[in-house]
Enzyme design. Structure first.
Site, mmCIF file in Angstrom:
data_model
loop_
_atom_site.group_PDB
_atom_site.id
_atom_site.type_symbol
_atom_site.label_atom_id
_atom_site.label_comp_id
_atom_site.label_asym_id
_atom_site.label_seq_id
_atom_site.Cartn_x
_atom_site.Cartn_y
_atom_site.Cartn_z
ATOM 1 N N THR A 42 -7.129 4.115 -1.569
ATOM 2 C CA THR A 42 -6.880 2.686 -1.394
ATOM 3 C C THR A 42 -7.996 1.768 -1.877
ATOM 4 O O THR A 42 -7.764 0.842 -2.643
ATOM 5 C CB THR A 42 -6.613 2.403 0.096
ATOM 6 O OG1 THR A 42 -5.434 3.122 0.444
ATOM 7 C CG2 THR A 42 -6.412 0.924 0.360
ATOM 8 N N ASP B 289 0.823 -1.212 0.000
ATOM 9 C CA ASP B 289 0.000 0.000 0.000
ATOM 10 C C ASP B 289 0.860 1.267 0.000
ATOM 11 O O ASP B 289 1.814 1.375 0.763
ATOM 12 C CB ASP B 289 -0.906 -0.016 1.237
ATOM 13 C CG ASP B 289 -2.135 0.827 1.055
ATOM 14 O OD1 ASP B 289 -1.997 1.988 0.642
ATOM 15 O OD2 ASP B 289 -3.239 0.329 1.338
#
Ligand SMILES: [Zn+2]
Length: 471
Positions: free
Chosen positions: A124, A87
């Site tokens: 995200t 991430d």
């Protein structure tokens, strides 16, 4: 479905300018001091060196042979893909420090030379779900990390697992539909029951728990390769929250981010060595991506909605998200039409009387640039603001001093770009490919797995432009 390409904000771990910004954007954190500057310089030089070598490689390599074909499987019965997300792994982080394992994949695999392009908004959840569905956010439904159902008023959060929110067909469902086994070790949307994907068996569908160590996640995936050959999942996901977490806290240029990148590299090394020990490393296709990049933000780069009060009063309960994705939904009984709100906001912002006003422009969603693919969903609030890189929108002055990092910006900013590396039997060694949008990955994976995919926004021709033809 029409073939088009698109993408939202967060602190969980979940926005690109083009070439001239390549070097500028490696160093955008504002919390710079001398060591940081030095580090940035080294980062820049590493990147320049890497790109120079890559270009040198191109110029010295013989023209790409058209006879190269995919390598045969030695041990596994079926093509197998491990899809890894780190991430907030901004493109360029791979040159921050020594990353021998990531570079082993790059050297012996295929890399997007100037990174992977996220969908807008560069957040995200929208991006992870675009990667596994090949759909732009308006089509897969996850238009932000948080949003409201316009009909029922229900709120979607990152903990919402009801299938009504999650549209499209994610890869794990496609794999199961084809009669094969998929396994998810965390991925946004993976716990949602959809058709043949029931997520009943915790052996193959892990429920999100951020406290599980990265090592345990890798070891569990490695354990799958100890099963009988026909019981090994052909598609597996692995998700790591870092270095997004550190990037938000301290900005992309801080040493904490460098340490987090080194740790991710170690985790990739653990995976590689575990696969080698089992004799399957060269059989497995490893696809390593991030969901988005990261850019430094600080409080002098702020725009306050209350400063627009002389033109139009933007009430806080109209604002669904502030920054970097400004999303506004005035109530139907407000005194202004949507068009009036947009016109008055832009009049104030461009008046020269609003601090940093020229760093924000608001649009009716249908008037946003088409390249953003961010209009065709009732879930998207009607007024969307595009803010300049590194700026943030807030309601009012708080005097709070903060320096950190953010993402969610226009996917045209280079700082929002992330990485793409493919390593395995169908990925040519040392191959560099141009940047592409992450909605192409769905078709790439179904092509490797030799299974039929669902309609999506990726192009049919993309896999053959990247993969070696089967022998
Ligand atoms: Zn984040």
């Amino acid at each position: 479905m029409e073939t088009k390409k698109v993408q939202a904000e967060d602190e969980e771990s979940l926005p690109t300018s083009t070439t001239p910004l390549l070097l500028n954007n490696i160093n955008t954190s504002s919390s710079q001091n001398k060591p940081t500057l030095l580090l940035n310089l080294i980062t820049c030089m590493s990147l320049i060196t890497a790109i120079t070598f890559s270009l040198l490689f191109f110029s010295l390599s013989p023209p790409s042979t058209t006879t190269a074909t995919a390598r045969h499987l030695n041990k596994l019965h079926h093509p197998t893909v491990i899809l890894i997300s780190s991430d907030g792994f901004r493109f360029g982080y791979q040159h921050k420090t020594s990353t021998p394992n990531i570079h082993r994949l790059i050297t012996n695999g295929t890399e997007a030379l100037t990174g992977l392009i996220p969908v807008f908004p560069t957040l995200t959840f929208p991006n992870h779900y675009s990667i596994v569905t090949g759909l732009y956010p308006p089509h897969h439904g996850i238009i932000n990390n948080f949003f409201f159902d316009p009909v029922t008023g229900e709120k979607f959060t990152m903990a919402s697992h009801e299938s009504k929110w999650w549209l499209g067909q994610p890869l794990w469902q496609t794999v199961v539909n084809s009669g094969k086994i998929a396994a998810t070790y965390f991925w946004p949307g993976s716990e949602v029951k959809k058709g043949s994907w029931t997520c009943d068996d915790v052996k193959y569908c892990k429920h999100y728990n951020g406290s599980v160590s990265f090592e345990d996640r890798v070891d569990t995936v490695l354990d799958y390769f100890d099963l009988d050959l026909d019981d090994i999942p052909v598609f597996m996901t692995l998700y790591f929250e870092d270095p997004d977490h550190q990037g938000h806290q301290v900005g992309p240029d801080d040493d904490e981010v460098t340490q987090a990148v080194a740790r991710i590299d170690g985790i990739i090394g653990r995976l590689i060595h575990g696969l080698e020990k089992r004799g399957v490393f060269e059989d497995v296709s490893i696809i390593m991506v991030g969901d988005h990049g990261m850019v430094g933000t600080c409080d002098q780069k702020l725009i306050f909605l209350d400063d627009l009060a002389s033109w139009v009063e933007i009430k806080s309960n109209w604002v669904h998200s502030y920054s970097p994705l400004l999303a506004i939904w005035p109530p139907s009984d407000s005194n202004y039409s949507l068009t009036d709100v947009v016109a008055k906001m832009n009049e104030g912002l461009s008046s020269g009387k609003v601090e940093n006003g020229n760093k924000l422009k608001v649009f009716l969603k249908e008037d946003l640039p088409k390249r953003l693919h961010y209009a065709e969903s009732d879930r998207i609030p009607p007024i969307i603001g595009l803010v300049h890189e590194g700026y943030k929108v807030e309601q009012s002055r708080t005097g709070k001093k903060e320096c950190g990092g953010a993402h969610g910006y226009d996917n045209e900013f280079f700082s929002m770009r992330t990485i793409f590396i493919g390593h395995g039997p169908q990925f040519e060694r040392g191959k560099k490919i141009p940047s592409f949008e992450n909605v192409e990955i769905y078709n790439l994976i179904t092509s490797i797995l030799n299974i039929k995919g669902a309609p999506n926004n990726g192009s049919d021709s993309f896999p053959q432009s990247v993969l070696l033809p089967k022998a």
